[in-house]
Design a protein around this motif. Structure first.
Motif, short mmCIF file in Angstrom:
data_model
loop_
_atom_site.label_atom_id
_atom_site.label_comp_id
_atom_site.label_asym_id
_atom_site.label_seq_id
_atom_site.Cartn_x
_atom_site.Cartn_y
_atom_site.Cartn_z
N LEU A 122 0.85 -1.18 0.00
CA LEU A 122 0.00 0.00 0.00
C LEU A 122 0.89 1.23 0.00
N VAL A 123 0.60 2.16 -0.91
CA VAL A 123 1.39 3.38 -1.01
C VAL A 123 0.43 4.55 -0.86
N SER A 124 0.79 5.52 -0.05
CA SER A 124 -0.09 6.68 0.08
C SER A 124 0.73 7.95 0.06
N GLY A 125 0.06 9.05 -0.15
CA GLY A 125 0.70 10.36 -0.11
C GLY A 125 0.40 11.03 1.22
N ILE A 126 0.04 12.30 1.13
CA ILE A 126 -0.16 13.09 2.34
C ILE A 126 -1.64 13.48 2.43
N GLY A 127 -2.06 13.73 3.62
CA GLY A 127 -3.44 14.16 3.84
C GLY A 127 -4.17 13.17 4.72
N CYS A 128 -5.45 13.42 4.91
CA CYS A 128 -6.24 12.51 5.75
C CYS A 128 -6.14 11.10 5.20
N LYS A 169 1.25 -6.76 -5.49
CA LYS A 169 0.04 -6.04 -5.88
C LYS A 169 0.16 -4.66 -5.23
N VAL A 170 0.38 -3.64 -6.05
CA VAL A 170 0.61 -2.31 -5.49
C VAL A 170 -0.69 -1.52 -5.54
N ILE A 171 -1.15 -1.10 -4.38
CA ILE A 171 -2.39 -0.34 -4.26
C ILE A 171 -2.04 1.04 -3.74
N VAL A 172 -2.47 2.07 -4.49
CA VAL A 172 -2.10 3.44 -4.15
C VAL A 172 -3.35 4.14 -3.63
N ILE A 173 -3.24 4.70 -2.45
CA ILE A 173 -4.40 5.34 -1.82
C ILE A 173 -4.15 6.83 -1.73
N MET A 174 -5.01 7.59 -2.38
CA MET A 174 -4.80 9.04 -2.41
C MET A 174 -6.10 9.77 -2.12
N GLY A 175 -5.96 11.01 -1.70
CA GLY A 175 -7.12 11.89 -1.60
C GLY A 175 -7.27 12.64 -2.91
N ASP A 176 -8.31 13.46 -3.01
CA ASP A 176 -8.55 14.16 -4.27
C ASP A 176 -7.50 15.23 -4.52
N THR A 190 -3.12 -0.23 -8.81
CA THR A 190 -4.52 0.03 -8.48
C THR A 190 -4.56 1.32 -7.67
N ALA A 191 -5.22 2.33 -8.20
CA ALA A 191 -5.30 3.61 -7.49
C ALA A 191 -6.69 3.75 -6.90
N ILE A 192 -6.73 4.12 -5.64
CA ILE A 192 -8.01 4.42 -4.99
C ILE A 192 -7.98 5.89 -4.61
N VAL A 193 -8.88 6.67 -5.20
CA VAL A 193 -8.94 8.09 -4.88
C VAL A 193 -10.16 8.32 -4.00
N VAL A 194 -9.92 8.68 -2.76
CA VAL A 194 -11.02 9.01 -1.86
C VAL A 194 -11.35 10.48 -2.09
N ASN A 195 -12.50 10.71 -2.70
CA ASN A 195 -12.85 12.05 -3.13
C ASN A 195 -13.82 12.68 -2.13
N ASN A 196 -13.26 13.52 -1.24
CA ASN A 196 -14.14 14.22 -0.30
C ASN A 196 -14.25 15.70 -0.65
N ALA A 197 -13.71 16.09 -1.80
CA ALA A 197 -13.92 17.42 -2.39
C ALA A 197 -13.33 18.56 -1.57
N ILE A 198 -12.34 18.29 -0.75
CA ILE A 198 -11.74 19.36 0.07
C ILE A 198 -10.38 18.87 0.58
N TYR A 199 -9.52 19.82 0.95
CA TYR A 199 -8.33 19.46 1.73
C TYR A 199 -8.73 19.49 3.21
N GLY A 200 -8.98 18.33 3.78
CA GLY A 200 -9.49 18.29 5.14
C GLY A 200 -8.43 18.54 6.19
N MET A 201 -7.29 17.84 6.09
CA MET A 201 -6.30 17.87 7.16
C MET A 201 -5.69 19.26 7.35
N THR A 202 -5.51 19.97 6.24
CA THR A 202 -4.84 21.28 6.34
C THR A 202 -5.81 22.41 6.63
#
Lengths: 85, 282
Positions: free
Chosen positions: B52-58, B93-100, B122-134
């Motif tokens: 699992l690979v992720s970037g930054i954010g919630c 199996k590389v799964i990438v988890i990102m925010g919008d 496999t990219a999973i984009v969790v789209n919550n339409a905002i930068y929540g954490m910042t």
């Protein structure tokens, strides 16, 4: 975390089941629960209610038809539904 | 056996981490995490064969809680790191988890090119339409007219349709699900993981803490209800007029085509190089 604070109230447990079909037992892991109410608000059978700690408990356990909505939607993975015979 | 151990997700979580998780009460990211765990459990993948690979954010916090090979990378670069990981360890199996914001603003370039190359991710984009954490800055998917801390008079920038962008860029598999339809989301993620080439699942979520509060959209339950009422299946959407469809969240598999994945093409490059070198040597 005490687990016995999540037991159903005795009065509610006496509610008769309305229909035949699958049954479930809702188990809540209280120390992981943040009290977001999603399970209480969306349960199609209104099985759950919040206790004084804002944690859900099966207030109407006989109505549970093991649809597992609460288990699949709990953002804190704090609910398990076990099928019962 | 404690109550928690009866949960199907138990074996996939890191119990050395602090629970409950960091997300706000009622946040949809936790629901996506549950769906991802159920999808992996359904496919019976070995935990050592999944990365699992992720970037930054919630959303970037998600792999922290999950007991797989994980990388928590820099903002927007999750796909770039994942590309390197997949080329170095093709068995994973590389799964990438990102925010919008992570996937489409900071990492928009990587997103386009991962889809164009048909990189086997496999990219999973969790789209919550905002930068929540910042703190609620508007993101590339914030709907027009909604307010954000950086758009106090309303957002005027049209949102990016995530799925359609990936289709245009060439992704082999593109699906959209919502956190309300969590069981459907399990299935979409499982399909995406099995696909050769670049697969994208857009998980439409919500942020009741920033976007919801600034725009008075209500509690997590209210925003979940909005998603429920606003989404239609692909087959229902095809019967709607173009104008009606624009206002809806269309769920389902938006694209599923057979295209050779990057690794298969790269193997051909290796073969060609070996043959060419051999002919020079001969």
């Amino acid at each position: 975390m005490t687990e016995n604070d999540l037991q159903p109230a005795p009065a509610a447990a006496a509610t008769a089941r309305s229909k035949s079909g699958p049954r479930g037992r809702v188990i809540v892991f209280g120390s992981w629960c943040k009290g977001c109410r999603l399970c209480v608000d969306f349960c199609p059978k209104h099985v759950l209610a919040l206790d004084e700690n804002d944690h859900p408990y099966p207030a109407n356990p006989e109505a549970c038809n093991a649809c597992r909505w609460c288990e699949t939607h709990c953002p804190d993975l704090a609910i398990v539904v076990k099928p019962v015979q | 056996m404690s109550r928690l151990e009866q949960h199907s997700a138990y074996n996939y979580l890191r119990h050395t981490k602090k629970f409950p998780n960091v997300w706000c009460a009622g946040c949809g990211i936790g629901i996506v995490m549950g769906a991802l765990i159920r999808a992996i459990d359904h496919l019976e993948l070995d935990q050592n064969d999944v990365a699992l690979v992720s970037g930054i954010g919630c959303t970037g916090r998600m792999p922290v809680y999950m007991d797989f090979n994980t990388m928590h990378t820099t903002h927007g670069r999750a796909l770039a790191f994942a590309t390197g990981l997949k080329l170095a360890q093709p068995r994973l199996k590389v799964i990438v988890i990102m925010g919008d914001g992570d996937a489409l603003a900071i990492g928009g370039n990587h997103f386009l090119h991962a889809a164009r190359r048909n990189m086997d991710l496999t990219a999973i984009v969790v789209n919550n339409a905002i930068y929540g954490m910042t703190g609620g800055q508007y993101s590339p998917t914030t709907p027009i007219d909604l307010r954000a801390t950086t758009a106090p008079y309303g957002n005027v920038e049209p949102p990016i349709p995530v799925g359609e962008l990936a289709i245009a860029a060439g992704a082999a598999f593109v699906a959209r699900g919502t956190v309300y339809h969590a069981v459907e989301l399990d299935r979409l993620i499982a399909q995406a993981i099995q696909k050769e080439g670049f697969s994208l699942v857009e998980a439409v979520s919500y942020c009741h803490t920033t976007l919801g509060r600034i725009n008075k959209l209500g509690t997590a339950g209210d925003m979940m209800n909005t998603i429920k009422n606003n989404s239609v299946t692909l087959s229902a959407a095809e019967k709607m007029s173009e104008e009606d469809r624009q206002a809806k969240i269309v769920r389902g598999v938006l694209r599923d085509v057979e295209r050779p994945g990057y690794l298969r093409l790269y193997d051909q490059v290796i073969e060609r190089a070996i043959a060419q070198e051999a002919s020079h040597a001969g």
